[in-house]
Write a protein that holds these residues in place. Structure first.
Motif, PDB file in Angstrom:
ATOM      1  N   LEU A   1       0.817  -1.214   0.000  1.00  0.00           N
ATOM      2  CA  LEU A   1       0.000   0.000   0.000  1.00  0.00           C
ATOM      3  C   LEU A   1       0.850   1.263   0.000  1.00  0.00           C
ATOM      4  N   VAL A   2       1.973   1.258   0.714  1.00  0.00           N
ATOM      5  CA  VAL A   2       2.852   2.429   0.729  1.00  0.00           C
ATOM      6  C   VAL A   2       3.372   2.720  -0.671  1.00  0.00           C
ATOM      7  N   VAL A   3       3.800   1.698  -1.369  1.00  0.00           N
ATOM      8  CA  VAL A   3       4.322   1.887  -2.720  1.00  0.00           C
ATOM      9  C   VAL A   3       3.211   2.348  -3.658  1.00  0.00           C
ATOM     10  N   ALA A   4       2.038   1.744  -3.561  1.00  0.00           N
ATOM     11  CA  ALA A   4       0.929   2.129  -4.433  1.00  0.00           C
ATOM     12  C   ALA A   4       0.508   3.575  -4.195  1.00  0.00           C
ATOM     13  N   ILE A   5       0.357   3.966  -2.943  1.00  0.00           N
ATOM     14  CA  ILE A   5      -0.035   5.342  -2.623  1.00  0.00           C
ATOM     15  C   ILE A   5       1.081   6.311  -2.995  1.00  0.00           C
ATOM     16  N   GLY A   6       2.334   5.930  -2.734  1.00  0.00           N
ATOM     17  CA  GLY A   6       3.460   6.796  -3.088  1.00  0.00           C
ATOM     18  C   GLY A   6       3.570   7.016  -4.582  1.00  0.00           C
ATOM     19  N   LEU A   7       3.412   5.955  -5.374  1.00  0.00           N
ATOM     20  CA  LEU A   7       3.442   6.106  -6.826  1.00  0.00           C
ATOM     21  C   LEU A   7       2.272   6.938  -7.324  1.00  0.00           C
ATOM     22  N   LEU A   8       1.097   6.729  -6.767  1.00  0.00           N
ATOM     23  CA  LEU A   8      -0.070   7.514  -7.151  1.00  0.00           C
ATOM     24  C   LEU A   8       0.164   9.004  -6.897  1.00  0.00           C
ATOM     25  N   HIS A   9       0.678   9.317  -5.733  1.00  0.00           N
ATOM     26  CA  HIS A   9       0.933  10.724  -5.405  1.00  0.00           C
ATOM     27  C   HIS A   9       2.087  11.299  -6.213  1.00  0.00           C
ATOM     28  N   GLY A  10       3.167  10.535  -6.348  1.00  0.00           N
ATOM     29  CA  GLY A  10       4.345  11.047  -7.023  1.00  0.00           C
ATOM     30  C   GLY A  10       4.178  11.214  -8.514  1.00  0.00           C
ATOM     31  N   LEU A  11       3.404  10.333  -9.144  1.00  0.00           N
ATOM     32  CA  LEU A  11       3.266  10.375 -10.599  1.00  0.00           C
ATOM     33  C   LEU A  11       2.027  11.121 -11.085  1.00  0.00           C
ATOM     34  N   PHE A  12       0.998  11.234 -10.246  1.00  0.00           N
ATOM     35  CA  PHE A  12      -0.237  11.842 -10.717  1.00  0.00           C
ATOM     36  C   PHE A  12      -0.660  13.066  -9.911  1.00  0.00           C
ATOM     37  N   ILE A  13      -0.802  12.925  -8.610  1.00  0.00           N
ATOM     38  CA  ILE A  13      -1.377  14.007  -7.805  1.00  0.00           C
ATOM     39  C   ILE A  13      -0.408  15.180  -7.653  1.00  0.00           C
ATOM     40  N   LEU A  14       0.826  14.931  -7.222  1.00  0.00           N
ATOM     41  CA  LEU A  14       1.779  16.025  -7.021  1.00  0.00           C
ATOM     42  C   LEU A  14       2.073  16.807  -8.297  1.00  0.00           C
ATOM     43  N   PRO A  15       2.329  16.167  -9.452  1.00  0.00           N
ATOM     44  CA  PRO A  15       2.567  16.965 -10.660  1.00  0.00           C
ATOM     45  C   PRO A  15       1.393  17.865 -11.031  1.00  0.00           C
ATOM     46  N   VAL A  16       0.165  17.395 -10.851  1.00  0.00           N
ATOM     47  CA  VAL A  16      -0.994  18.229 -11.147  1.00  0.00           C
ATOM     48  C   VAL A  16      -1.056  19.417 -10.196  1.00  0.00           C
ATOM     49  N   VAL A  17      -0.835  19.170  -8.918  1.00  0.00           N
ATOM     50  CA  VAL A  17      -0.856  20.253  -7.935  1.00  0.00           C
ATOM     51  C   VAL A  17       0.250  21.266  -8.225  1.00  0.00           C
ATOM     52  N   LEU A  18       1.446  20.789  -8.552  1.00  0.00           N
ATOM     53  CA  LEU A  18       2.546  21.707  -8.849  1.00  0.00           C
ATOM     54  C   LEU A  18       2.270  22.524 -10.104  1.00  0.00           C
ATOM     55  N   ALA A  19       1.711  21.908 -11.126  1.00  0.00           N
ATOM     56  CA  ALA A  19       1.433  22.633 -12.366  1.00  0.00           C
ATOM     57  C   ALA A  19       0.325  23.667 -12.178  1.00  0.00           C
ATOM     58  N   LEU A  20      -0.651  23.371 -11.342  1.00  0.00           N
ATOM     59  CA  LEU A  20      -1.775  24.298 -11.164  1.00  0.00           C
ATOM     60  C   LEU A  20      -1.475  25.446 -10.214  1.00  0.00           C
ATOM     61  N   PHE A  21      -0.675  25.207  -9.187  1.00  0.00           N
ATOM     62  CA  PHE A  21      -0.518  26.206  -8.134  1.00  0.00           C
ATOM     63  C   PHE A  21       0.877  26.808  -8.055  1.00  0.00           C
ATOM     64  N   SER A  22       1.687  26.709  -9.098  1.00  0.00           N
ATOM     65  CA  SER A  22       3.032  27.274  -9.082  1.00  0.00           C
ATOM     66  C   SER A  22       3.057  28.636  -9.744  1.00  0.00           C
ATOM     67  N   ARG A  23       4.176  29.323  -9.548  1.00  0.00           N
ATOM     68  CA  ARG A  23       4.379  30.586 -10.239  1.00  0.00           C
ATOM     69  C   ARG A  23       4.383  30.344 -11.736  1.00  0.00           C
ATOM     70  N   ASN A  24       4.244  31.420 -12.500  1.00  0.00           N
ATOM     71  CA  ASN A  24       4.134  31.276 -13.949  1.00  0.00           C
ATOM     72  C   ASN A  24       5.346  30.630 -14.579  1.00  0.00           C
ATOM     73  N   SER A  25       6.522  31.156 -14.328  1.00  0.00           N
ATOM     74  CA  SER A  25       7.715  30.545 -14.917  1.00  0.00           C
ATOM     75  C   SER A  25       8.938  30.963 -14.140  1.00  0.00           C
ATOM     76  N   ILE A  26       9.988  30.202 -14.326  1.00  0.00           N
ATOM     77  CA  ILE A  26      11.285  30.526 -13.754  1.00  0.00           C
ATOM     78  C   ILE A  26      12.276  30.516 -14.902  1.00  0.00           C
ATOM     79  N   ASP A  27      12.882  31.659 -15.156  1.00  0.00           N
ATOM     80  CA  ASP A  27      13.887  31.751 -16.201  1.00  0.00           C
ATOM     81  C   ASP A  27      15.257  31.563 -15.585  1.00  0.00           C
ATOM     82  N   GLU A  28      16.246  31.302 -16.423  1.00  0.00           N
ATOM     83  CA  GLU A  28      17.621  31.120 -15.957  1.00  0.00           C
ATOM     84  C   GLU A  28      18.125  32.362 -15.235  1.00  0.00           C
ATOM     85  N   LYS A  29      17.814  33.539 -15.743  1.00  0.00           N
ATOM     86  CA  LYS A  29      18.339  34.774 -15.143  1.00  0.00           C
ATOM     87  C   LYS A  29      17.653  35.105 -13.819  1.00  0.00           C
ATOM     88  N   ASP A  30      16.389  34.682 -13.650  1.00  0.00           N
ATOM     89  CA  ASP A  30      15.651  34.976 -12.421  1.00  0.00           C
ATOM     90  C   ASP A  30      15.873  33.945 -11.328  1.00  0.00           C
TER      91      ASP A  30
END
Length: 155
Positions: free
Chosen positions: A103-132
């Motif tokens: 269950l730990v592996v299943a929940i961890g993979l679910l969060h790491g591959l699906f839930i966290l990337p969606v949350v990061l893409a939706l609630f992050s700053r617009n962009s980070i450039d090399e100079k900034d």
């Protein structure tokens, strides 16, 4: 924030174990305590690579998953395969531990591959450039910049 993530993970884990037929006894409690440390492994790798990447949030998610998705799937699969024989051992504590790790592996993979990337893409700053961007927090070395100074005359 971290506390709430672990708290949510423990609820999912205990609920999954309950659905799988396990009671909340001392053996399961010890397994859950051990598994709580594993709960951040998958998401930590994705989050680290996300915050190290540059570009728009979607580009950073893509970069993070392109680098980490395959190793995470391989780690999850190898853990599943290693724990599979333990399900057939007629010892209660070992079977409970195997169920918890599944269950730990299943929940961890679910969060790491699906839930966290969606949350990061939706609630992050617009962009980070090399100079900034601030310099990376991790120290990395290459063949051009060795870890040890090979000039022995200076010593």
């Amino acid at each position: 924030m971290f506390f709430y993530g672990v708290h949510f993970f423990v609820h999912l884990l205990v609920g999954g174990l309950s659905l799988w037929g396990a009671d909340l006894d001392p053996v399961i409690q010890v397994d859950v305590l051990l598994a709580t440390g594993f709960s951040v492994d998958y998401t930590a790798h994705v989050a680290y690579n996300y915050f190290r990447a540059r570009g728009s949030p979607q580009e950073r998610v893509y970069s993070s998953l392109a680098e980490m998705a395959m190793p995470m799937c391989e780690a999850g699969l190898s853990t599943f395969l290693c724990m599979l024989p333990l399900i057939f051992v007629p010892t209660y504590a070992i079977v409970c531990f195997a169920k918890t790790v599944f269950l730990v592996v299943a929940i961890g993979l679910l969060h790491g591959l699906f839930i966290l990337p969606v949350v990061l893409a939706l609630f992050s700053r617009n962009s980070i450039d090399e100079k900034d961007a601030p310099p990376p927090a991790a120290i990395t070395f290459s063949a051009d910049q060795p870890l040890v100074d090979k000039n022995l005359d200076a010593v």
